[in-house]
Motif scaffolding. Sequence first.
Motif, PDB file in Angstrom:
ATOM      1  N   MET A  45      15.679  75.889  14.174  1.00 55.57           N
ATOM      2  CA  MET A  45      15.749  74.526  13.680  1.00 55.57           C
ATOM      3  C   MET A  45      15.239  73.518  14.705  1.00 55.57           C
ATOM      4  O   MET A  45      14.829  72.432  14.334  1.00 55.57           O
ATOM      5  N   VAL A  46      15.283  73.848  15.996  1.00 55.72           N
ATOM      6  CA  VAL A  46      14.878  72.903  17.034  1.00 55.72           C
ATOM      7  C   VAL A  46      13.425  72.492  16.845  1.00 55.72           C
ATOM      8  O   VAL A  46      13.101  71.299  16.826  1.00 55.72           O
ATOM      9  N   ALA A  47      12.541  73.461  16.672  1.00 49.54           N
ATOM     10  CA  ALA A  47      11.113  73.152  16.505  1.00 49.54           C
ATOM     11  C   ALA A  47      10.881  72.351  15.230  1.00 49.54           C
ATOM     12  O   ALA A  47      10.058  71.428  15.217  1.00 49.54           O
ATOM     13  N   ASP A  48      11.611  72.668  14.164  1.00 48.84           N
ATOM     14  CA  ASP A  48      11.470  71.944  12.902  1.00 48.84           C
ATOM     15  C   ASP A  48      11.896  70.489  13.062  1.00 48.84           C
ATOM     16  O   ASP A  48      11.202  69.580  12.617  1.00 48.84           O
ATOM     17  N   VAL A  49      13.028  70.249  13.697  1.00 51.58           N
ATOM     18  CA  VAL A  49      13.504  68.881  13.909  1.00 51.58           C
ATOM     19  C   VAL A  49      12.524  68.108  14.792  1.00 51.58           C
ATOM     20  O   VAL A  49      12.173  66.958  14.493  1.00 51.58           O
ATOM     21  N   GLU A  50      12.060  68.742  15.843  1.00 53.02           N
ATOM     22  CA  GLU A  50      11.105  68.091  16.737  1.00 53.02           C
ATOM     23  C   GLU A  50       9.819  67.721  15.983  1.00 53.02           C
ATOM     24  O   GLU A  50       9.298  66.609  16.133  1.00 53.02           O
ATOM     25  N   ALA A  51       9.316  68.610  15.133  1.00 54.79           N
ATOM     26  CA  ALA A  51       8.105  68.338  14.356  1.00 54.79           C
ATOM     27  C   ALA A  51       8.332  67.223  13.345  1.00 54.79           C
ATOM     28  O   ALA A  51       7.470  66.355  13.166  1.00 54.79           O
ATOM     29  N   ALA A  81       9.884  62.983  20.662  1.00 52.35           N
ATOM     30  CA  ALA A  81      10.985  63.922  20.867  1.00 52.35           C
ATOM     31  C   ALA A  81      10.523  65.057  21.764  1.00 52.35           C
ATOM     32  O   ALA A  81       9.337  65.358  21.851  1.00 52.35           O
ATOM     33  N   ALA A  82      11.469  65.678  22.438  1.00 49.95           N
ATOM     34  CA  ALA A  82      11.188  66.832  23.288  1.00 49.95           C
ATOM     35  C   ALA A  82      12.370  67.776  23.235  1.00 49.95           C
ATOM     36  O   ALA A  82      13.519  67.345  23.244  1.00 49.95           O
ATOM     37  N   SER A  83      12.073  69.066  23.193  1.00 48.98           N
ATOM     38  CA  SER A  83      13.163  70.043  23.183  1.00 48.98           C
ATOM     39  C   SER A  83      13.721  70.210  24.589  1.00 48.98           C
ATOM     40  O   SER A  83      13.012  70.038  25.580  1.00 48.98           O
ATOM     41  N   ILE A  84      14.994  70.536  24.639  1.00 48.19           N
ATOM     42  CA  ILE A  84      15.672  70.761  25.912  1.00 48.19           C
ATOM     43  C   ILE A  84      15.494  72.227  26.282  1.00 48.19           C
ATOM     44  O   ILE A  84      15.854  73.114  25.507  1.00 48.19           O
ATOM     45  N   GLY A  85      14.954  72.467  27.446  1.00 47.31           N
ATOM     46  CA  GLY A  85      14.750  73.830  27.909  1.00 47.31           C
ATOM     47  C   GLY A  85      15.934  74.326  28.719  1.00 47.31           C
ATOM     48  O   GLY A  85      16.946  73.635  28.854  1.00 47.31           O
ATOM     49  N   PRO A  86      15.801  75.521  29.287  1.00 44.89           N
ATOM     50  CA  PRO A  86      16.893  76.093  30.082  1.00 44.89           C
ATOM     51  C   PRO A  86      17.310  75.209  31.262  1.00 44.89           C
ATOM     52  O   PRO A  86      18.462  75.216  31.670  1.00 44.89           O
ATOM     53  N   VAL A 129      16.104  67.215  21.690  1.00 43.22           N
ATOM     54  CA  VAL A 129      16.436  68.129  20.608  1.00 43.22           C
ATOM     55  C   VAL A 129      16.741  69.485  21.225  1.00 43.22           C
ATOM     56  O   VAL A 129      15.999  69.958  22.088  1.00 43.22           O
ATOM     57  N   GLY A 130      17.846  70.104  20.801  1.00 46.17           N
ATOM     58  CA  GLY A 130      18.165  71.416  21.337  1.00 46.17           C
ATOM     59  C   GLY A 130      19.287  72.071  20.578  1.00 46.17           C
ATOM     60  O   GLY A 130      19.902  71.468  19.693  1.00 46.17           O
ATOM     61  N   THR A 131      19.563  73.306  20.930  1.00 45.64           N
ATOM     62  CA  THR A 131      20.692  74.010  20.338  1.00 45.64           C
ATOM     63  C   THR A 131      21.983  73.444  20.922  1.00 45.64           C
ATOM     64  O   THR A 131      21.968  72.756  21.946  1.00 45.64           O
ATOM     65  N   MET A 132      23.091  73.757  20.303  1.00 41.99           N
ATOM     66  CA  MET A 132      24.374  73.289  20.823  1.00 41.99           C
ATOM     67  C   MET A 132      24.601  73.818  22.234  1.00 41.99           C
ATOM     68  O   MET A 132      25.174  73.128  23.066  1.00 41.99           O
ATOM     69  N   HIS A 133      24.128  75.023  22.511  1.00 43.84           N
ATOM     70  CA  HIS A 133      24.264  75.584  23.858  1.00 43.84           C
ATOM     71  C   HIS A 133      23.541  74.734  24.902  1.00 43.84           C
ATOM     72  O   HIS A 133      24.019  74.572  26.019  1.00 43.84           O
ATOM     73  N   ARG A 134      22.393  74.205  24.547  1.00 40.15           N
ATOM     74  CA  ARG A 134      21.580  73.426  25.497  1.00 40.15           C
ATOM     75  C   ARG A 134      22.222  72.101  25.885  1.00 40.15           C
ATOM     76  O   ARG A 134      21.878  71.522  26.903  1.00 40.15           O
ATOM     77  N   PHE A 135      23.146  71.603  25.068  1.00 39.44           N
ATOM     78  CA  PHE A 135      23.754  70.303  25.357  1.00 39.44           C
ATOM     79  C   PHE A 135      24.993  70.386  26.240  1.00 39.44           C
ATOM     80  O   PHE A 135      25.536  69.367  26.641  1.00 39.44           O
ATOM     81  N   LYS A 136      25.412  71.599  26.562  1.00 33.23           N
ATOM     82  CA  LYS A 136      26.577  71.747  27.443  1.00 33.23           C
ATOM     83  C   LYS A 136      26.309  71.049  28.772  1.00 33.23           C
ATOM     84  O   LYS A 136      25.243  71.183  29.354  1.00 33.23           O
ATOM     85  N   GLY A 137      27.278  70.288  29.229  1.00 33.94           N
ATOM     86  CA  GLY A 137      27.160  69.614  30.518  1.00 33.94           C
ATOM     87  C   GLY A 137      26.384  68.315  30.496  1.00 33.94           C
ATOM     88  O   GLY A 137      26.281  67.637  31.513  1.00 33.94           O
TER      89      GLY A 137
END
Length: 110
Positions: free
Chosen positions: A1-7, A16-21, A32-40
Amino acid sequence: MVADVEARLARAGIPAASIGPGGPRLDDVVHVGTMHRFKGLEYQHMIIAGVSGDLVPPSYLRKWEHSDPARHRRELQRARALLFVAATRARDTLLITWHGTPSPFLSDPR
């Protein structure tokens, strides 16, 4: 879903930009990122999209419901905790959306 939302945001003219590791790489854009990427991380405003019954908790957890009830409960708790952590990244406003049936984690506990 991240790529879809970003597009979709890009098509609407919203940078928009996706959050990487390593976390967000750009400022002044929608992250834009998964719930895991927003930790912290912390944001003034957040939208958590796609919190539907077949996605949160992930449908694959059902395979343990009868074969390994303890694992099923543990994995459900982990999924619930992930949603909680993601939701608490919002400082001022939070919007949670879904399509179809909302996640059972969003039901009124009364």
